[in-house]
Design a protein around this motif. Structure first.
Motif, PDB file in Angstrom:
ATOM      1  N   VAL A   1     149.062  31.156 -94.322  1.00 29.19           N
ATOM      2  CA  VAL A   1     147.983  30.130 -93.896  1.00 29.19           C
ATOM      3  C   VAL A   1     148.093  29.553 -92.425  1.00 29.19           C
ATOM      4  CG1 VAL A   1     146.835  28.059 -94.445  1.00 29.19           C
ATOM      5  CG2 VAL A   1     147.202  29.610 -96.246  1.00 29.19           C
ATOM      6  N   ALA A   2     149.432  29.032 -92.170  1.00 27.29           N
ATOM      7  CA  ALA A   2     149.836  28.808 -90.616  1.00 27.29           C
ATOM      8  C   ALA A   2     149.360  29.963 -89.720  1.00 27.29           C
ATOM      9  CB  ALA A   2     151.233  28.446 -90.823  1.00 27.29           C
ATOM     10  N   GLY A   3     149.691  30.998 -89.838  1.00 27.80           N
ATOM     11  CA  GLY A   3     149.477  32.178 -89.096  1.00 27.80           C
ATOM     12  C   GLY A   3     148.055  32.357 -88.976  1.00 27.80           C
ATOM     13  N   LEU A   4     146.985  32.076 -90.024  1.00 25.85           N
ATOM     14  CA  LEU A   4     145.634  32.392 -90.015  1.00 25.85           C
ATOM     15  C   LEU A   4     145.213  31.254 -89.195  1.00 25.85           C
ATOM     16  CD1 LEU A   4     145.227  33.676 -93.778  1.00 25.85           C
ATOM     17  CD2 LEU A   4     145.063  34.870 -91.613  1.00 25.85           C
ATOM     18  N   ILE A   5     145.655  29.961 -89.400  1.00 26.09           N
ATOM     19  CA  ILE A   5     145.221  28.673 -88.769  1.00 26.09           C
ATOM     20  C   ILE A   5     145.207  29.107 -87.067  1.00 26.09           C
ATOM     21  CG2 ILE A   5     145.110  26.308 -88.207  1.00 26.09           C
ATOM     22  CD1 ILE A   5     145.850  26.189 -91.391  1.00 26.09           C
ATOM     23  N   PHE A   6     146.355  29.491 -86.760  1.00 25.19           N
ATOM     24  CA  PHE A   6     146.884  29.828 -85.443  1.00 25.19           C
ATOM     25  C   PHE A   6     145.949  30.923 -84.860  1.00 25.19           C
ATOM     26  CE2 PHE A   6     149.440  31.692 -81.838  1.00 25.19           C
ATOM     27  CZ  PHE A   6     149.364  30.604 -81.207  1.00 25.19           C
ATOM     28  N   LEU A   7     145.431  31.924 -85.487  1.00 22.96           N
ATOM     29  CA  LEU A   7     144.789  32.936 -85.139  1.00 22.96           C
ATOM     30  C   LEU A   7     143.352  32.387 -84.777  1.00 22.96           C
ATOM     31  CD1 LEU A   7     144.163  36.073 -84.660  1.00 22.96           C
ATOM     32  CD2 LEU A   7     143.594  36.434 -87.104  1.00 22.96           C
ATOM     33  N   VAL A   8     142.936  31.539 -85.806  1.00 23.69           N
ATOM     34  CA  VAL A   8     141.629  30.999 -85.549  1.00 23.69           C
ATOM     35  C   VAL A   8     141.624  30.057 -84.433  1.00 23.69           C
ATOM     36  CG1 VAL A   8     139.998  29.153 -86.637  1.00 23.69           C
ATOM     37  CG2 VAL A   8     140.804  30.898 -88.012  1.00 23.69           C
ATOM     38  N   ALA A   9     142.856  29.449 -84.218  1.00 17.41           N
ATOM     39  CA  ALA A   9     142.762  28.413 -82.918  1.00 17.41           C
ATOM     40  C   ALA A   9     142.922  29.416 -81.732  1.00 17.41           C
ATOM     41  CB  ALA A   9     144.202  27.725 -82.889  1.00 17.41           C
ATOM     42  N   LEU A  10     143.234  30.639 -81.920  1.00 14.15           N
ATOM     43  CA  LEU A  10     143.306  31.553 -80.619  1.00 14.15           C
ATOM     44  C   LEU A  10     141.705  31.857 -80.185  1.00 14.15           C
ATOM     45  CD1 LEU A  10     146.533  33.533 -81.243  1.00 14.15           C
ATOM     46  CD2 LEU A  10     146.105  31.705 -79.358  1.00 14.15           C
ATOM     47  N   VAL A  11     140.963  32.155 -81.207  1.00 13.14           N
ATOM     48  CA  VAL A  11     139.551  32.897 -81.352  1.00 13.14           C
ATOM     49  C   VAL A  11     138.757  31.460 -80.806  1.00 13.14           C
ATOM     50  CG1 VAL A  11     137.646  33.401 -82.665  1.00 13.14           C
ATOM     51  CG2 VAL A  11     139.838  34.372 -83.009  1.00 13.14           C
TER      52      VAL A  11
ATOM     53  N   ALA B   1     142.905  22.693 -84.345  1.00 16.58           N
ATOM     54  CA  ALA B   1     143.540  24.406 -84.949  1.00 16.58           C
ATOM     55  C   ALA B   1     144.834  24.672 -84.439  1.00 16.58           C
ATOM     56  CB  ALA B   1     142.636  25.425 -84.836  1.00 16.58           C
ATOM     57  N   LEU B   2     145.274  24.462 -83.270  1.00 14.60           N
ATOM     58  CA  LEU B   2     146.576  24.448 -82.713  1.00 14.60           C
ATOM     59  C   LEU B   2     147.484  23.550 -83.168  1.00 14.60           C
ATOM     60  CD1 LEU B   2     145.713  25.143 -78.746  1.00 14.60           C
ATOM     61  CD2 LEU B   2     146.587  26.858 -80.372  1.00 14.60           C
ATOM     62  N   LEU B   3     147.149  22.215 -83.108  1.00 16.49           N
ATOM     63  CA  LEU B   3     147.978  21.402 -83.761  1.00 16.49           C
ATOM     64  C   LEU B   3     148.223  21.373 -85.186  1.00 16.49           C
ATOM     65  CD1 LEU B   3     146.995  18.203 -81.899  1.00 16.49           C
ATOM     66  CD2 LEU B   3     149.054  19.548 -81.612  1.00 16.49           C
ATOM     67  N   TYR B   4     147.119  21.725 -86.087  1.00 13.12           N
ATOM     68  CA  TYR B   4     147.277  22.199 -87.433  1.00 13.12           C
ATOM     69  C   TYR B   4     148.165  23.301 -87.816  1.00 13.12           C
ATOM     70  CZ  TYR B   4     143.950  18.172 -88.688  1.00 13.12           C
ATOM     71  OH  TYR B   4     143.439  16.957 -88.656  1.00 13.12           O
ATOM     72  N   SER B   5     147.846  24.349 -87.122  1.00 11.64           N
ATOM     73  CA  SER B   5     148.862  25.443 -87.382  1.00 11.64           C
ATOM     74  C   SER B   5     150.234  25.082 -87.238  1.00 11.64           C
ATOM     75  CB  SER B   5     148.554  26.675 -86.263  1.00 11.64           C
ATOM     76  OG  SER B   5     148.976  26.431 -85.123  1.00 11.64           O
ATOM     77  N   PHE B   6     150.548  24.360 -86.270  1.00  6.88           N
ATOM     78  CA  PHE B   6     152.074  23.997 -86.242  1.00  6.88           C
ATOM     79  C   PHE B   6     152.410  22.836 -87.318  1.00  6.88           C
ATOM     80  CE2 PHE B   6     151.462  26.212 -82.295  1.00  6.88           C
ATOM     81  CZ  PHE B   6     152.922  26.758 -82.130  1.00  6.88           C
ATOM     82  N   ALA B   7     151.570  21.896 -87.484  1.00  3.96           N
ATOM     83  CA  ALA B   7     151.857  21.222 -88.628  1.00  3.96           C
ATOM     84  C   ALA B   7     151.943  22.165 -90.073  1.00  3.96           C
ATOM     85  CB  ALA B   7     150.613  20.056 -88.804  1.00  3.96           C
TER      86      ALA B   7
END
Length: 145
Positions: free
Chosen positions: A17-27, A55-61
């Protein structure tokens, strides 16, 4: 399938899920960039900017949460539910920011809140703090006591 010891399934799910959130952040970063180059002020809509940054912050959180899931002493289902509550609110917040950025309907969603905003915010506060507290207590019990 890999063999041998590894991370727990609960941790693997949270990491995915962290990876998916990071991918969303990039998009979302691409969307933000497109708005910036098309704007006379070279700025994206405030909620597109907020969605990207959140999204960037939440991916790392979420990565941090995965560490606590892995090191917690609770049963995996408890860890997964606690992490799931926190991450669900992260995703809901990102979704809200995307919605307002797409609609361009406000630069402050709390200025004229819609019905249910207060209930959602109270749920977010209780869910995020409570969910993480469960993981932190599980970590303390397993690793420090």
């Amino acid at each position: 399938m890999r063999s041998g010891p590894g991370i727990g399934t609960d941790t693997a799910i949270v990491l995915l899920v962290a990876g998916l959130i990071f991918l969303v952040a990039l998009v979302l970063g691409v969307w933000k960039y497109r708005q910036m180059i098309r704007s006379e002020e070279h700025l994206a809509h405030p909620y597109v900017d907020i969605a990207h940054r959140a999204a960037l912050l939440y991916s790392f959180a979420t990565l941090l949460i995965a560490v606590f899931v892995e090191l917690s002493g609770w049963p995996p289902v408890v860890d997964l539910v606690a992490a799931g509550v926190v991450v669900a609110f992260f995703v809901a917040a990102i979704g809200t920011y995307v919605y307002h950025g797409w609609r361009r309907d406000t630069d402050n969603q709390l200025r004229r809140p819609v019905r249910g905003t207060t209930v959602f915010m109270v749920g977010l506060i209780v869910g995020e703090i409570g969910g993480f507290a469960v993981l932190l207590i599980g970590f303390v019990q397993a690793q420090l006591w």
